[in-house]
Design a protein around this motif. Structure first.
Motif, PDB file in Angstrom:
ATOM      1  N   GLN A 175      14.281   1.028  -3.350  1.00  0.00           N
ATOM      2  CA  GLN A 175      12.958   1.499  -3.715  1.00  0.00           C
ATOM      3  C   GLN A 175      13.004   2.264  -5.038  1.00  0.00           C
ATOM      4  O   GLN A 175      12.577   3.420  -5.139  1.00  0.00           O
ATOM      5  CB  GLN A 175      12.379   2.358  -2.589  1.00  0.00           C
ATOM      6  N   ASN A 192       7.435  -3.404   2.123  1.00  0.00           N
ATOM      7  CA  ASN A 192       7.918  -2.512   1.074  1.00  0.00           C
ATOM      8  C   ASN A 192       9.198  -3.037   0.419  1.00  0.00           C
ATOM      9  O   ASN A 192       9.314  -3.031  -0.814  1.00  0.00           O
ATOM     10  CB  ASN A 192       8.144  -1.100   1.637  1.00  0.00           C
ATOM     11  N   ARG A 200      -1.202  -0.595  -6.158  1.00  0.00           N
ATOM     12  CA  ARG A 200       0.137  -0.451  -5.577  1.00  0.00           C
ATOM     13  C   ARG A 200       1.155  -0.074  -6.645  1.00  0.00           C
ATOM     14  O   ARG A 200       2.070   0.702  -6.386  1.00  0.00           O
ATOM     15  CB  ARG A 200       0.534  -1.753  -4.891  1.00  0.00           C
TER      16      ARG A 200
END
Length: 481
Positions: free
Chosen positions: A293, A258, A222
């Motif tokens: 993000q 996320n 990841r």
């Protein structure tokens, strides 16, 4: 299973969870499934627990009590013959929930026990819209309580201790043959214990190592997808996972959403305190850059924290003005300034308080908080200034009226107060019901202190698990937040 129907878009479902309100994450859903598949199988009779969340009751349902009762009949939760199903329903719109249990669990899990399981920490989690934390802790406490009190679980006369989810065992089954041959039973039990001990020892040694390796492999994969080449950050991430696994072997990096993943990366990158239990959606609505993000700078975080403090300071004025207007509009009989100060102090502790005051969630949460605060303050004022009411409460067995009010749920407090006035008839009626708890009718007629009950409840085994069979009353108990 009852919830294995076609899923609506955005609805989170499993065999034991139907998240219509979309407030539970995958970790919580998996936890409930694991509870039914593994933990509750260790309890006498193998009880079953299901969870439904709603954003308001469906059309045609007049109360959450009726809705839960109907769903218990429809879904057939629990083992056939045992009547040992449990259903938790949370209505996020009306801020109420209810836990219904089958008749087979009434002795082990009476209304008083259910109310005590909903402790202050769980109530606060629900009030702050952290349903994952509240549901997780509540379901765990229900399991732990049943594990201690499973001797009180009612066992049907026609069901053996060894029977569980299977509707019945035929005479020529392996279990029946072993039952007729006690020597074989003893020998097989001896072998099973030996193999079990060996298997347990091997699992204790091997499984954690394999699981740790799997989790660290997932971390590597990841992390590689982010494109970040910071070896120190990767080292910190691996250490975090190692520490989590030492505390909780069920930790799974796959279950991080996320936003939670990027929150973890940014927190480690900036050496910030980490709390994966907080509500990502709420934090993102506040503008918390830790959930972006991308890796952020310390200056970005400090700027956000400064803006957040400024927003909270401005919100104090909004709450104070709203509390002042609310108290006047609803004719609060006590010291309005004291009411305003107490309300502001209480609301400032809630997680949604940092939202922009113009957002719909802030306004909705503020309105609900004002209703609760006014009801609480009005009840205490009435008790402090009405000697006759205190005397009547004492005769009803309430020797500490203020503590009694503190122990009421928010919904109960609001039921007793209308436009700044205490409905003493309703309050005293509730006390009368408490002092005559041997009357069954109060379960339906006074929701704050009991739950509904029904009649025959025969169910098909395919409805939910192995079925909630037999007949009898589905007596339950409710609690509000």
């Amino acid at each position: 299973m009852g919830f294995q129907a076609v899923k609506a878009d955005g609805i989170h479902e499993s065999a034991w969870v139907k998240d219509n309100a979309q407030v539970l994450n995958q970790t919580t859903i998996n936890q409930i499934d694991h509870l039914n598949k593994t933990s509750l199988k260790k309890i006498k009779g193998h009880p079953q627990l299901a969870v439904i969340t709603l954003n308001g009751l469906p059309n045609g349902e007049s109360s959450i009590e009726d809705y839960v009762h109907d769903q218990m009949k429809k879904l057939g939760i629990g083992q056939k013959g045992w009547n040992n199903g449990m259903l938790l329903v949370i209505d996020t719109k009306d801020h109420v929930n209810r836990l219904e249990v089958g008749t087979g669990l009434e002795a082990a899990l009476p209304d008083g026990a259910k109310s005590s399981l909903v402790n202050e920490k769980i109530q606060q989690a629900f009030q702050q819209h952290d349903y994952n934390l509240g549901v997780s802790q509540l379901t765990n406490q229900v399991y732990q309580y049943l594990a201690v009190h499973q001797s009180e679980i009612s066992q049907p006369n026609n069901v053996n201790d060894s029977q569980s989810a299977t509707p019945g065992i035929e005479d020529n089954s392996a279990a029946a043959v072993l039952q007729r041959n006690k020597t074989s039973v003893a020998f097989i039990l001896f072998l099973a214990i030996c193999f079990g001990l060996v298997g347990f020892a091997v699992a204790k040694l091997v499984f954690p190592k394999l699981w740790n390796r799997d989790q660290h492999t997932l971390v590597q994969q990841r992390f590689a997808k982010t494109g970040i080449t910071d070896d120190q950050l990767l080292k910190s991430l691996n250490q975090f996972v190692t520490d989590e696994l030492q505390q909780n072997q069920s930790f799974n990096i796959r279950h991080l959403s996320n936003p939670e993943w990027w929150y973890l990366l940014n927190s480690l990158h900036l050496k910030q305190p980490i709390s994966l239990a907080q509500n990502p959606k709420l934090e993102m609505e506040k503008g918390n850059p830790l959930y972006q993000q991308q890796l952020i700078s310390s200056q970005t975080l400090v700027s956000y924290q400064t803006q957040l403090q400024q927003r909270k300071q401005a919100n104090l004025q909004v709450v104070a003005q709203a509390a002042q207007q609310y108290a006047v509009q609803h004719h609060f009989p006590g010291d309005v300034n004291q009411f305003v100060n107490d309300t502001v102090r209480q609301i400032a502790q809630l997680t949604w308080f940092g939202l922009p005051a113009t957002t719909a969630e802030f306004q909705t949460s503020l309105q609900n908080a004002l209703e609760i605060s006014l009801a609480d303050a009005t009840l205490h004022y009435q008790i402090d200034n009405d000697a006759s009411l205190r005397a009547k409460m004492k005769r009803a067995g309430i020797h500490n009226p203020d503590q009694y009010i503190n122990d009421l749920s928010d919904e109960q407090k609001k039921r007793f107060v209308t436009n700044g006035l205490v409905n003493t008839a309703l309050l005293l009626g509730a006390l009368s019901l408490l002092s005559h708890s041997n009357s069954d009718w109060h379960d339906d007629n006074f929701p704050p202190f009991g739950g509904g009950f029904g009649g025959d409840s025969g169910f098909d085994a395919s409805d939910f698990g192995s079925g909630f069979g037999g007949s009898g009353d589905d007596d339950g108990g409710g609690f509000n937040f």
